[in-house]
Design a protein around this motif. Structure first.
Motif, PDB file in Angstrom:
ATOM      1  N   GLU A 187       0.817  -1.212   0.000  1.00 44.56           N
ATOM      2  CA  GLU A 187       0.000   0.000   0.000  1.00 44.56           C
ATOM      3  C   GLU A 187       0.852   1.263   0.000  1.00 44.56           C
ATOM      4  O   GLU A 187       1.909   1.334   0.611  1.00 44.56           O
ATOM      5  CB  GLU A 187      -0.908  -0.011   1.223  1.00 44.56           C
ATOM      6  N   MET A 188       0.355   2.268  -0.696  1.00 39.18           N
ATOM      7  CA  MET A 188       1.020   3.559  -0.760  1.00 39.18           C
ATOM      8  C   MET A 188       0.308   4.552   0.151  1.00 39.18           C
ATOM      9  O   MET A 188      -0.915   4.551   0.233  1.00 39.18           O
ATOM     10  CB  MET A 188       0.998   4.106  -2.183  1.00 39.18           C
ATOM     11  N   THR A 189       1.076   5.378   0.814  1.00 39.84           N
ATOM     12  CA  THR A 189       0.506   6.493   1.580  1.00 39.84           C
ATOM     13  C   THR A 189       1.145   7.781   1.077  1.00 39.84           C
ATOM     14  O   THR A 189       2.303   7.794   0.641  1.00 39.84           O
ATOM     15  CB  THR A 189       0.751   6.354   3.099  1.00 39.84           C
ATOM     16  N   LEU A 190       0.377   8.845   1.135  1.00 42.02           N
ATOM     17  CA  LEU A 190       0.851  10.153   0.721  1.00 42.02           C
ATOM     18  C   LEU A 190       0.820  11.074   1.927  1.00 42.02           C
ATOM     19  O   LEU A 190      -0.212  11.222   2.579  1.00 42.02           O
ATOM     20  CB  LEU A 190      -0.032  10.725  -0.395  1.00 42.02           C
ATOM     21  N   ARG A 191       1.967  11.635   2.233  1.00 43.81           N
ATOM     22  CA  ARG A 191       2.050  12.633   3.309  1.00 43.81           C
ATOM     23  C   ARG A 191       2.451  13.956   2.686  1.00 43.81           C
ATOM     24  O   ARG A 191       3.231  14.000   1.739  1.00 43.81           O
ATOM     25  CB  ARG A 191       3.101  12.230   4.345  1.00 43.81           C
ATOM     26  N   GLU A 192       1.918  15.017   3.230  1.00 43.06           N
ATOM     27  CA  GLU A 192       2.272  16.349   2.775  1.00 43.06           C
ATOM     28  C   GLU A 192       3.054  17.039   3.878  1.00 43.06           C
ATOM     29  O   GLU A 192       2.588  17.125   5.009  1.00 43.06           O
ATOM     30  CB  GLU A 192       1.020  17.136   2.412  1.00 43.06           C
TER      31      GLU A 192
END
Length: 95
Positions: A35-40
């Motif tokens: 799974e991919m997660t995106l953090r800003e």
């Protein structure tokens, strides 16, 4: 009052959607990635977009390096083709 960071985020939103969809689709071909997660992560006037992938199947560091390079090169070329290079310059791929 709108800050430069707010303007940057608003300007990058369409590119973020295009980039995120492509990296998710492209990463599916690698069994070693989960799974991919995106953090800003905000900076003063810009935002770093960190795409982190879960590592699965006990993949060797050498294979992960190869996958990372392939992802990086694909997204670099894709970003040039789609004219979203500015977003790409603020995107980080982390395995």
């Amino acid at each position: 009052m709108t800050t430069r960071l707010d303007r940057f985020k608003k300007e990058m939103e369409p590119a973020k959607e295009i980039y995120t969809k492509e990296i998710k689709d492209f990463a599916r071909k690698f069994d070693a990635l989960g799974e991919m997660t995106l953090r800003e992560r905000p900076d003063i006037d810009t935002m770093d977009y960190i795409y982190s992938f879960e590592k699965v199947n006990g993949t060797s560091p050498e294979e992960l390096d190869s996958i990372h390079n392939e992802l990086y090169n694909h997204m670099k070329n894709f970003s040039k083709e789609k004219n979203i290079h500015e977003f790409y310059m603020n995107a980080i791929i982390h395995l």
